[in-house]
Write an enzyme that holds these catalytic residues in place. Structure first.
Site, PDB file in Angstrom:
ATOM      1  N   GLU A   1       0.835  -1.192   0.000  1.00  0.00           N
ATOM      2  CA  GLU A   1       0.000   0.000   0.000  1.00  0.00           C
ATOM      3  C   GLU A   1       0.876   1.249   0.000  1.00  0.00           C
ATOM      4  O   GLU A   1       0.763   2.113  -0.877  1.00  0.00           O
ATOM      5  CB  GLU A   1      -0.891  -0.014   1.241  1.00  0.00           C
ATOM      6  CG  GLU A   1      -1.648   1.257   1.535  1.00  0.00           C
ATOM      7  CD  GLU A   1      -2.207   1.231   2.951  1.00  0.00           C
ATOM      8  OE1 GLU A   1      -3.412   0.973   3.077  1.00  0.00           O
ATOM      9  OE2 GLU A   1      -1.438   1.455   3.911  1.00  0.00           O
TER      10      GLU A   1
ATOM     11  N   ASP B   1     -10.017   1.702   6.361  1.00  0.00           N
ATOM     12  CA  ASP B   1     -10.016   1.423   4.923  1.00  0.00           C
ATOM     13  C   ASP B   1     -11.112   2.202   4.210  1.00  0.00           C
ATOM     14  O   ASP B   1     -10.908   2.733   3.110  1.00  0.00           O
ATOM     15  CB  ASP B   1     -10.241  -0.075   4.659  1.00  0.00           C
ATOM     16  CG  ASP B   1      -8.952  -0.864   4.518  1.00  0.00           C
ATOM     17  OD1 ASP B   1      -7.910  -0.379   5.000  1.00  0.00           O
ATOM     18  OD2 ASP B   1      -8.995  -1.969   3.941  1.00  0.00           O
TER      19      ASP B   1
END
Length: 379
Positions: A69, A261
Site C-alpha cells: 500500500e 479502509d
C-alpha cells in the site's frame, strides 16, 4: 459551474483556489507537505527513508513495517511530484524484497515486509498491485522506459496480466473475479473491499494494458462504479471495510463497519469524477458522507456502523478522515463541501506513531484538491 472531464480536457480543477485560498500558498503547501513526508529534516512527519545508494521505503509507523500500500502510494506521489530518484528507489526496493517468485502468489508482491526487507507475509494485497501498475504507466509516460526493472510499461502490463489471468493454469488465484469483474480483498477469497475499487484506474488500464486484457478492464470500471454505489449505505453513504460481492457488509473479524479502509471510498469517487465525469460515477455517495460528518466534532470521530451508529472506539486516523472528506469535494458542492475544505486546510499533518496512513491520505487529498493529481499520458 460545469467542467469537462480531465481525461479529455487535460485541465485539472484547483478546488482549494475555487474556495478562496491563495494560489501561491497552495503551491507552497504542496511543496512543504512533500518535504515533510519525504525529507529527513522533518523526522516528526517523515515516512519515506532512503537506503544505501539506490533504495528507499515507506514506513508504516504505526505497525513498523513496509507495505505494498505505502510503497505504491509513494511511487504515485513521486511521479506526480516529478521525483524520478525516489520513484526508482521505491520500485527497486519493492522488486528486491517484496516481489514473490515462487508459490501460489508468484508474480505478486508480499503485502508486508520488515524495514530490513524480510517478508512478514507471503500473500499480496491487491490495492498495492493496482497502484503499482498505474504508477508505472505514469512513470513510463512522464520519463520514458529504461532497462530491466525500469522498463516501467512492460512491468505494468505484465503485472496486470497476472492479476487477471493467474489461476488459469492452477498456479494460484486472480485478483479480480473473472465472472463479476470485481477486485477481491485477497486473491484466495471471494469477497471485496469497497475502498479497493478504482474505476478511474481501470479506464486507463483498458487503454494501456495488453490488448487481450483491455475489455476486462473496461468491464471492471463499469462493475466497480456500480459496486461502490451498492456497498455504500443508502442514507449515510458510509461503506464497510469488507463487503460481499452483493455489497452487503462482511463482518469477518469485525471488518463490516466504517473504519480506516473505508475512508478511501470518498477519494476514489472524487478522482473518478474529476478524471472521467462518467454518469455512473456515484457522486451522491460523497454528498451523503459529507452530510453525515457535517455536525460531527473531528475530535470525536468514531468507528461507525454503516448506518451511522457510533461505537465507543475513536477513529484511529482522524486526520486521514478529515482529508478524505475534503477530497470528496471534487465531486460535490455547497456548504458541506466548503466546510470539509476549510477543516482540511486548517488541519496540520499528523505527527507521532500513527502518522503514516493519515499523511498518505492527506497528501493525496492535497494533490487532488490543488489540481496536481494528474493523468500522465504517453507522448
Amino acid at each position: 459551474m460545469s467542467y469537462e472531464a480531465a481525461f479529455t480536457s487535460r485541465n485539472y480543477r484547483n478546488v482549494l483556489e475555487e474556495y478562496g485560498y491563495d494560489e501561491e500558498l497552495i503551491t507552497c503547501k504542496v511543496e512543504n507537505m512533500w518535504k515533510q513526508l519525504f525529507d529527513s529534516s522533518h523526522p516528526e512527519t517523515q515516512i519515506y527513508f532512503s537506503v544505501d545508494d539506490d533504495l528507499g521505503y515507506m514506513l508504516d509507523t504505526g505497525n513498523d513495517d513496509v507495505r505494498t500500500e505505502g510503497m505504491s502510494y509513494g511511487m504515485m506521489m513521486a511521479v506526480q511530484m516529478n521525483d524520478k530518484d525516489i520513484f526508482d528507489r521505491l520500485w527497486k526496493w519493492s522488486m528486491t524484497y517484496m516481489y514473490m517468485e515462487e508459490g501460489e502468489n508468484a508474480g505478486y508482491f508480499a503485502w508486508s515486509c520488515a524495514p530490513d526487507g524480510t517478508k512478514n507475509a507471503y500473500g499480496p494485497a491487491p490495492d498495492g498491485e493496482e497502484y503499482f501498475a498505474l504508477a508505472l504507466f505514469f512513470a513510463s509516460h512522464r520519463w520514458g522506459d529504461g532497462d530491466g526493472i525500469f522498463q516501467y510499461s512492460k512491468h505494468a502490463k505484465d503485472l496486470l496480466h497476472r492479476c487477471i489471468h493467474k489461476g488459469e493454469n492452477n498456479d494460484g488465484y486472480p485478483m479480480w473475479n473473472p465472472d463479476n469483474k470485481l477486485i477481491k480483498f485477497v486473491p484466495s477469497v471471494e469477497f471485496s473491499d469497497p475502498s479497493y475499487h478504482l474505476p478511474h484506474f481501470y479506464e486507463l488500464f483498458a487503454l494501456w494494458s495488453y490488448e487481450e486484457d483491455r475489455a476486462l478492464w473496461k468491464d471492471a470500471a463499469i462493475a466497480s462504479r456500480q459496486y461502490i454505489a451498492t456497498s455504500a449505505h443508502p442514507v449515510t453513504g458510509l461503506a464497510p471495510e469488507y463487503a460481499f460481492y452483493d455489497g452487503t457488509p462482511n463482518h469477518i473479524r469485525g471488518f463490516g463497519h466504517f473504519f480506516s479502509d473505508s475512508y478511501r471510498v470518498a477519494c476514489n469517487v472524487a478522482l473518478d469524477y474529476e478524471w472521467f465525469r462518467d454518469n455512473a460515477c456515484p457522486v451522491v455517495v460523497n454528498e451523503k458522507i459529507q452530510a453525515f460528518f457535517a455536525d460531527k466534532d473531528p475530535d470525536d470521530y468514531r468507528r461507525y456502523k454503516i448506518d451511522g451508529e457510533p461505537f465507543e472506539e475513536k477513529a484511529l486516523h482522524p486526520v486521514g478522515l478529515i482529508a478524505t472528506n475534503a477530497m470528496a469535494s471534487l465531486a460535490t458542492s455547497g456548504d458541506n463541501a466548503k466546510k470539509c475544505i476549510d477543516l482540511f486546510w486548517n488541519t496540520p499533518v499528523r505527527t507521532g506513531k500513527r502518522r503514516y496512513y493519515d499523511n498518505c491520505l492527506y497528501f493525496f487529498s492535497l494533490l487532488a484538491l490543488s489540481g496536481n493529481f494528474k493523468i500522465w499520458f504517453p507522448e
